[in-house]
Motif scaffolding. Sequence first.
Motif, PDB file in Angstrom:
ATOM      1  N   MET A 159      29.880  73.294  16.383  1.00 60.21           N
ATOM      2  CA  MET A 159      30.547  72.624  17.501  1.00 60.21           C
ATOM      3  C   MET A 159      29.706  72.803  18.757  1.00 60.21           C
ATOM      4  O   MET A 159      29.210  73.887  19.028  1.00 60.21           O
ATOM      5  N   LEU A 160      29.534  71.712  19.491  1.00 59.26           N
ATOM      6  CA  LEU A 160      28.878  71.789  20.797  1.00 59.26           C
ATOM      7  C   LEU A 160      29.629  70.863  21.746  1.00 59.26           C
ATOM      8  O   LEU A 160      30.414  70.016  21.317  1.00 59.26           O
ATOM      9  N   THR A 161      29.389  71.060  23.043  1.00 55.78           N
ATOM     10  CA  THR A 161      29.977  70.153  24.031  1.00 55.78           C
ATOM     11  C   THR A 161      28.903  69.172  24.472  1.00 55.78           C
ATOM     12  O   THR A 161      27.804  69.592  24.869  1.00 55.78           O
ATOM     13  N   MET A 162      29.216  67.883  24.349  1.00 57.25           N
ATOM     14  CA  MET A 162      28.245  66.836  24.679  1.00 57.25           C
ATOM     15  C   MET A 162      28.643  66.181  26.003  1.00 57.25           C
ATOM     16  O   MET A 162      29.656  65.486  26.090  1.00 57.25           O
ATOM     17  N   VAL A 163      27.809  66.472  27.019  1.00 59.81           N
ATOM     18  CA  VAL A 163      28.010  65.844  28.333  1.00 59.81           C
ATOM     19  C   VAL A 163      27.015  64.684  28.379  1.00 59.81           C
ATOM     20  O   VAL A 163      25.850  64.865  28.740  1.00 59.81           O
ATOM     21  N   GLY A 164      27.480  63.533  27.931  1.00 57.53           N
ATOM     22  CA  GLY A 164      26.586  62.381  27.808  1.00 57.53           C
ATOM     23  C   GLY A 164      26.775  61.383  28.937  1.00 57.53           C
ATOM     24  O   GLY A 164      27.521  61.624  29.901  1.00 57.53           O
ATOM     25  N   LEU A 165      26.120  60.253  28.780  1.00 56.75           N
ATOM     26  CA  LEU A 165      26.145  59.234  29.832  1.00 56.75           C
ATOM     27  C   LEU A 165      27.548  58.687  30.076  1.00 56.75           C
ATOM     28  O   LEU A 165      27.827  58.199  31.180  1.00 56.75           O
ATOM     29  N   GLN A 170      33.758  62.983   8.311  1.00 55.19           N
ATOM     30  CA  GLN A 170      33.103  64.272   8.526  1.00 55.19           C
ATOM     31  C   GLN A 170      33.961  65.063   9.509  1.00 55.19           C
ATOM     32  O   GLN A 170      34.650  64.476  10.335  1.00 55.19           O
ATOM     33  N   PRO A 171      33.894  66.399   9.457  1.00 56.12           N
ATOM     34  CA  PRO A 171      34.619  67.159  10.480  1.00 56.12           C
ATOM     35  C   PRO A 171      33.942  66.978  11.844  1.00 56.12           C
ATOM     36  O   PRO A 171      32.728  66.761  11.901  1.00 56.12           O
ATOM     37  N   PRO A 172      34.690  67.056  12.919  1.00 60.89           N
ATOM     38  CA  PRO A 172      34.076  66.942  14.250  1.00 60.89           C
ATOM     39  C   PRO A 172      33.054  68.054  14.464  1.00 60.89           C
ATOM     40  O   PRO A 172      33.282  69.188  14.047  1.00 60.89           O
ATOM     41  N   ASN A 173      31.925  67.729  15.067  1.00 59.32           N
ATOM     42  CA  ASN A 173      30.925  68.748  15.412  1.00 59.32           C
ATOM     43  C   ASN A 173      30.585  68.716  16.905  1.00 59.32           C
ATOM     44  O   ASN A 173      29.714  69.460  17.351  1.00 59.32           O
ATOM     45  N   ALA A 174      31.258  67.833  17.644  1.00 61.57           N
ATOM     46  CA  ALA A 174      30.960  67.769  19.082  1.00 61.57           C
ATOM     47  C   ALA A 174      32.219  67.432  19.866  1.00 61.57           C
ATOM     48  O   ALA A 174      33.004  66.561  19.451  1.00 61.57           O
ATOM     49  N   HIS A 175      32.395  68.145  20.969  1.00 57.53           N
ATOM     50  CA  HIS A 175      33.434  67.775  21.922  1.00 57.53           C
ATOM     51  C   HIS A 175      32.744  66.864  22.941  1.00 57.53           C
ATOM     52  O   HIS A 175      31.901  67.311  23.727  1.00 57.53           O
ATOM     53  N   VAL A 176      33.075  65.587  22.875  1.00 57.16           N
ATOM     54  CA  VAL A 176      32.368  64.581  23.669  1.00 57.16           C
ATOM     55  C   VAL A 176      33.172  64.316  24.942  1.00 57.16           C
ATOM     56  O   VAL A 176      34.345  63.930  24.868  1.00 57.16           O
ATOM     57  N   LEU A 177      32.529  64.528  26.090  1.00 58.71           N
ATOM     58  CA  LEU A 177      33.238  64.289  27.347  1.00 58.71           C
ATOM     59  C   LEU A 177      33.142  62.809  27.713  1.00 58.71           C
ATOM     60  O   LEU A 177      32.067  62.201  27.629  1.00 58.71           O
ATOM     61  N   PHE A 178      34.284  62.245  28.104  1.00 61.21           N
ATOM     62  CA  PHE A 178      34.327  60.823  28.445  1.00 61.21           C
ATOM     63  C   PHE A 178      34.688  60.589  29.906  1.00 61.21           C
ATOM     64  O   PHE A 178      34.358  59.553  30.457  1.00 61.21           O
ATOM     65  N   ASP A 179      35.397  61.524  30.499  1.00 59.45           N
ATOM     66  CA  ASP A 179      35.912  61.262  31.843  1.00 59.45           C
ATOM     67  C   ASP A 179      35.956  62.553  32.649  1.00 59.45           C
ATOM     68  O   ASP A 179      35.869  63.642  32.079  1.00 59.45           O
ATOM     69  N   ALA A 180      36.111  62.400  33.965  1.00 59.71           N
ATOM     70  CA  ALA A 180      36.137  63.582  34.829  1.00 59.71           C
ATOM     71  C   ALA A 180      36.895  63.258  36.098  1.00 59.71           C
ATOM     72  O   ALA A 180      37.064  62.081  36.454  1.00 59.71           O
ATOM     73  N   GLN A 181      37.351  64.322  36.745  1.00 59.39           N
ATOM     74  CA  GLN A 181      37.889  64.145  38.113  1.00 59.39           C
ATOM     75  C   GLN A 181      36.658  64.097  39.020  1.00 59.39           C
ATOM     76  O   GLN A 181      36.166  65.111  39.511  1.00 59.39           O
ATOM     77  N   THR A 182      36.157  62.894  39.183  1.00 61.37           N
ATOM     78  CA  THR A 182      34.795  62.739  39.688  1.00 61.37           C
ATOM     79  C   THR A 182      34.618  63.291  41.104  1.00 61.37           C
ATOM     80  O   THR A 182      33.597  63.926  41.391  1.00 61.37           O
ATOM     81  N   ASP A 183      35.589  63.040  41.978  1.00 58.91           N
ATOM     82  CA  ASP A 183      35.431  63.535  43.360  1.00 58.91           C
ATOM     83  C   ASP A 183      35.300  65.051  43.371  1.00 58.91           C
ATOM     84  O   ASP A 183      34.502  65.625  44.113  1.00 58.91           O
ATOM     85  N   GLN A 184      36.095  65.697  42.525  1.00 55.50           N
ATOM     86  CA  GLN A 184      36.050  67.169  42.505  1.00 55.50           C
ATOM     87  C   GLN A 184      34.749  67.687  41.910  1.00 55.50           C
ATOM     88  O   GLN A 184      34.227  68.706  42.351  1.00 55.50           O
ATOM     89  N   VAL A 185      34.232  66.984  40.908  1.00 54.80           N
ATOM     90  CA  VAL A 185      32.959  67.433  40.324  1.00 54.80           C
ATOM     91  C   VAL A 185      31.843  67.276  41.360  1.00 54.80           C
ATOM     92  O   VAL A 185      31.008  68.177  41.545  1.00 54.80           O
ATOM     93  N   VAL A 186      31.840  66.158  42.068  1.00 53.97           N
ATOM     94  CA  VAL A 186      30.829  65.946  43.117  1.00 53.97           C
ATOM     95  C   VAL A 186      30.924  67.061  44.156  1.00 53.97           C
ATOM     96  O   VAL A 186      29.920  67.652  44.565  1.00 53.97           O
ATOM     97  N   THR A 187      32.156  67.364  44.590  1.00 54.81           N
ATOM     98  CA  THR A 187      32.343  68.412  45.597  1.00 54.81           C
ATOM     99  C   THR A 187      31.859  69.766  45.077  1.00 54.81           C
ATOM    100  O   THR A 187      31.226  70.536  45.810  1.00 54.81           O
TER     101      THR A 187
END
Length: 310
Positions: free
Chosen positions: A175-181, A280-297
């Motif tokens: 398992m890995l976390t995928m911070v993709g486009l 197949q079993p999941p092998n990645a936690h794929v990020l799709f969305d974010a609280q964008t203003d807070q991440v920028v801050t």
Amino acid sequence: MLIDCDPGVDDAIALLAAISRADLIGITTVNGNVGIEHTTHNALAIVQIAGVDVPVHRGAARPLLAPTMDAAYVHGATGLGSVDLPPLSRDIDSDDAVGFILDMARSVDDLQLVAVGPLTNIALALRRDPSLPSRLGGFTIMGGAAGPGNVTSTAEFNIWADPEAAAMVFNEFPMLTMVGLDVTHKVLLGAAERDRLRDAGTPASRLAAELLDHAVHVASEIRGWAGAPIHDASAVVAVLRPELFDGRSHPVSVEVNGVHTRGMTVVDQRIGGRDGTDEQPPNAHVLFDAQTDQVVTEIVDAVIELQAQG
Ligand code: BDR
Ligand code: CA
């Protein structure tokens, strides 16, 4: 946290944020946005400007099999736009990034490994010690996309630059976390953030302002966007503040053969396979969305708080 990176404009801002907010125990460098001599020089310069003594270990000079490509058209010939760096006051700690990653994984409890360049060093580490995944507290990458790519219509740069390494990593990490486009293209920093950084007036914030200025210019030229994705900094925030992100776990494999799809992360988003046999079993936690203003801050505040007391 240990960051494997190829600075790189967005890597540089990610490093500054991590130095400020994480317990950063080391940096390993890899060929990617520019060649290994430049990415390593840049990593050393960044820790120097940040005023810290984080170890820097040089890693792979070329991909496992793929020809060496770069992203100098985005990051500039030396990797950090047109920023003037000070002469270096120190050298690398070793040229064995893989050995350092494995040593730290064995000796540091709950180590968060964050890879924001091509996955060459991580694949070589897996080859040297296949038990690496079980020794980590977490493994997060900036790379890949469930939707469109950025280098080709289907491939994101870090995966495309060394697809064989990426395939090995996705195959061997349970398992890995995928911070993709899918998510990094939603977290855009623009002129307001650049001005905040510049006005803060510390060496680190002035460097970040110059880098962001370069990134905003490139994003506007290449895509016509008003802000720039600072991909790798989003990955650092995803580790430090996971509650600001939304994702789902899926099986992900890396295409290494496709004529049009080499370097694609194939994210299986089906609910149930054809007849159950192809699931197949999941092998990645794929990020799709974010609280964008807070991440920028988070990104901007982290850089400003570094050295804020002088
Ligand atoms: C990724 O590719 C590199 O150019 C950036 O540093 C980032 O890690 C984005 O596709
Ligand atoms: Ca990078």
